[in-house]
Design a protein around this motif. Structure first.
Motif, PDB file in Angstrom:
ATOM      1  N   SER A 198      -4.412  -7.405  -5.584  1.00  0.00           N
ATOM      2  CA  SER A 198      -5.040  -8.305  -4.627  1.00  0.00           C
ATOM      3  C   SER A 198      -3.968  -9.226  -4.052  1.00  0.00           C
ATOM      4  O   SER A 198      -3.190  -9.819  -4.796  1.00  0.00           O
ATOM      5  CB  SER A 198      -6.123  -9.129  -5.325  1.00  0.00           C
ATOM      6  N   ILE A 199      -3.950  -9.317  -2.727  1.00  0.00           N
ATOM      7  CA  ILE A 199      -3.014 -10.195  -2.020  1.00  0.00           C
ATOM      8  C   ILE A 199      -3.840 -11.071  -1.093  1.00  0.00           C
ATOM      9  O   ILE A 199      -4.422 -10.588  -0.121  1.00  0.00           O
ATOM     10  CB  ILE A 199      -1.983  -9.378  -1.208  1.00  0.00           C
ATOM     11  N   ARG A 232       0.842  -1.214   0.000  1.00  0.00           N
ATOM     12  CA  ARG A 232       0.000   0.000   0.000  1.00  0.00           C
ATOM     13  C   ARG A 232       0.876   1.262   0.000  1.00  0.00           C
ATOM     14  O   ARG A 232       0.579   2.228  -0.705  1.00  0.00           O
ATOM     15  CB  ARG A 232      -0.922   0.013   1.207  1.00  0.00           C
ATOM     16  N   SER A 233       1.929   1.242   0.783  1.00  0.00           N
ATOM     17  CA  SER A 233       2.832   2.388   0.836  1.00  0.00           C
ATOM     18  C   SER A 233       3.475   2.634  -0.528  1.00  0.00           C
ATOM     19  O   SER A 233       3.544   3.773  -1.001  1.00  0.00           O
ATOM     20  CB  SER A 233       3.902   2.148   1.905  1.00  0.00           C
ATOM     21  N   ARG A 234       3.947   1.570  -1.161  1.00  0.00           N
ATOM     22  CA  ARG A 234       4.578   1.715  -2.487  1.00  0.00           C
ATOM     23  C   ARG A 234       3.552   2.144  -3.519  1.00  0.00           C
ATOM     24  O   ARG A 234       3.861   2.954  -4.404  1.00  0.00           O
ATOM     25  CB  ARG A 234       5.243   0.390  -2.883  1.00  0.00           C
ATOM     26  N   ALA A 235       2.328   1.619  -3.434  1.00  0.00           N
ATOM     27  CA  ALA A 235       1.261   2.001  -4.363  1.00  0.00           C
ATOM     28  C   ALA A 235       0.965   3.494  -4.245  1.00  0.00           C
ATOM     29  O   ALA A 235       0.789   4.184  -5.255  1.00  0.00           O
ATOM     30  CB  ALA A 235      -0.002   1.184  -4.105  1.00  0.00           C
ATOM     31  N   ALA A 236       0.936   3.998  -3.023  1.00  0.00           N
ATOM     32  CA  ALA A 236       0.684   5.430  -2.812  1.00  0.00           C
ATOM     33  C   ALA A 236       1.785   6.264  -3.450  1.00  0.00           C
ATOM     34  O   ALA A 236       1.524   7.320  -4.031  1.00  0.00           O
ATOM     35  CB  ALA A 236       0.570   5.734  -1.325  1.00  0.00           C
ATOM     36  N   ALA A 237       3.037   5.777  -3.360  1.00  0.00           N
ATOM     37  CA  ALA A 237       4.155   6.513  -3.952  1.00  0.00           C
ATOM     38  C   ALA A 237       4.117   6.461  -5.479  1.00  0.00           C
ATOM     39  O   ALA A 237       4.517   7.418  -6.141  1.00  0.00           O
ATOM     40  CB  ALA A 237       5.483   5.940  -3.445  1.00  0.00           C
ATOM     41  N   VAL A 259      -5.992  -4.545  -2.155  1.00  0.00           N
ATOM     42  CA  VAL A 259      -6.954  -5.319  -1.387  1.00  0.00           C
ATOM     43  C   VAL A 259      -6.233  -6.503  -0.766  1.00  0.00           C
ATOM     44  O   VAL A 259      -5.489  -7.206  -1.456  1.00  0.00           O
ATOM     45  CB  VAL A 259      -8.092  -5.839  -2.313  1.00  0.00           C
ATOM     46  N   GLY A 260      -6.445  -6.716   0.514  1.00  0.00           N
ATOM     47  CA  GLY A 260      -5.835  -7.849   1.191  1.00  0.00           C
ATOM     48  C   GLY A 260      -5.661  -7.521   2.659  1.00  0.00           C
ATOM     49  O   GLY A 260      -5.859  -6.390   3.089  1.00  0.00           O
ATOM     50  N   SER A 261      -5.311  -8.536   3.417  1.00  0.00           N
ATOM     51  CA  SER A 261      -5.042  -8.322   4.832  1.00  0.00           C
ATOM     52  C   SER A 261      -3.810  -9.128   5.211  1.00  0.00           C
ATOM     53  O   SER A 261      -3.461 -10.109   4.553  1.00  0.00           O
ATOM     54  CB  SER A 261      -6.247  -8.720   5.686  1.00  0.00           C
ATOM     55  N   GLU A 262      -3.176  -8.690   6.268  1.00  0.00           N
ATOM     56  CA  GLU A 262      -1.953  -9.357   6.714  1.00  0.00           C
ATOM     57  C   GLU A 262      -2.288 -10.776   7.153  1.00  0.00           C
ATOM     58  O   GLU A 262      -3.325 -11.018   7.764  1.00  0.00           O
ATOM     59  CB  GLU A 262      -1.310  -8.593   7.871  1.00  0.00           C
ATOM     60  N   ARG A 294      -4.078  -6.081 -11.671  1.00  0.00           N
ATOM     61  CA  ARG A 294      -4.895  -5.921 -12.870  1.00  0.00           C
ATOM     62  C   ARG A 294      -5.047  -4.431 -13.184  1.00  0.00           C
ATOM     63  O   ARG A 294      -5.422  -3.663 -12.305  1.00  0.00           O
ATOM     64  CB  ARG A 294      -6.273  -6.535 -12.649  1.00  0.00           C
ATOM     65  N   ASP A 295      -4.742  -4.059 -14.440  1.00  0.00           N
ATOM     66  CA  ASP A 295      -4.945  -2.664 -14.843  1.00  0.00           C
ATOM     67  C   ASP A 295      -5.964  -2.609 -15.972  1.00  0.00           C
ATOM     68  O   ASP A 295      -6.297  -3.620 -16.578  1.00  0.00           O
ATOM     69  CB  ASP A 295      -3.621  -1.998 -15.245  1.00  0.00           C
TER      70      ASP A 295
END
Length: 181
Positions: free
Chosen positions: A108-109, A54-59, A69-72, A121-122
């Motif tokens: 999705s993870i 999520r952090s990398r996606a925001a960057a 989407v996903g949870s630890e 997916r894009d």
């Protein structure tokens, strides 16, 4: 070396040598930090797999909106699996940002009992049928195979590109490589 240089008279040859040592040590430390980050990004330890993605996606996000989407997982993943998953997803997101021409990307993870399922997916242009896989696609495939997983990159009929990877949850139980996915 820096502290020692301050104790030596400015006109001394030793002061210049200590300055050079200080510069070399600083450069070496930067190299070591870069190598360590390449082995296992610190964000994985700080934020977990989904948080780091999520952090990398925001960057990376800009013209391309990226949803994660996903949870630890309730139990920690082996470091090699977690690192491979992170690197594959980040490379796929980076490719989507650079090459897709799309406006939206969904990551999705899903961590199951036996496997980690990744999907990026894009909604962009999709893959050209005559494309030659680049370094990014090859590295994603190599990372998956290194840990006993499998990777599929395709363009569905509705458009865009989908990068899917299945990694084993346990390094002793690789994914069946005959799986056509």
């Amino acid at each position: 070396a820096g502290l020692a240089a301050r104790q030596v008279p400015p006109e001394s040859a030793a002061r210049g040598l200590l300055g050079e040592i200080d510069t070399e040590v600083t450069a070496s430390l930067a190299d070591v930090r870069r190598l360590v980050e390449d082995l296992r990004p610190p964000a994985l330890d700080e934020l977990g797999l989904v948080g780091a993605v999520r952090s990398r996606a925001a960057a990376l996000a800009g013209q391309l909106e990226i949803d994660v989407v996903g949870s630890e997982p309730p139990d920690p993943l082996p470091a090699a699996i977690e690192t491979a998953a992170y690197r594959i997803v980040v490379e796929a997101m980076t490719n989507a940002v650079r090459h897709s021409g799309g406006t939206h990307c969904t990551v999705s993870i899903l961590v199951g009992e036996d496997a980690v399922e990744l999907s990026v997916r894009d909604d962009g242009n999709g893959l050209k049928p005559d494309r030659t896989p680049g370094v990014g696609l090859r590295s994603m495939r190599e990372r998956a195979v290194e840990v006993g997983g499998a990777l599929l990159v395709r363009s569905p009929p509705e458009g865009g590109t989908v990068v899917s990877a299945t990694l084993p949850r346990n390094l002793e139980r690789p994914i069946d490589q005959a799986d056509p996915r």
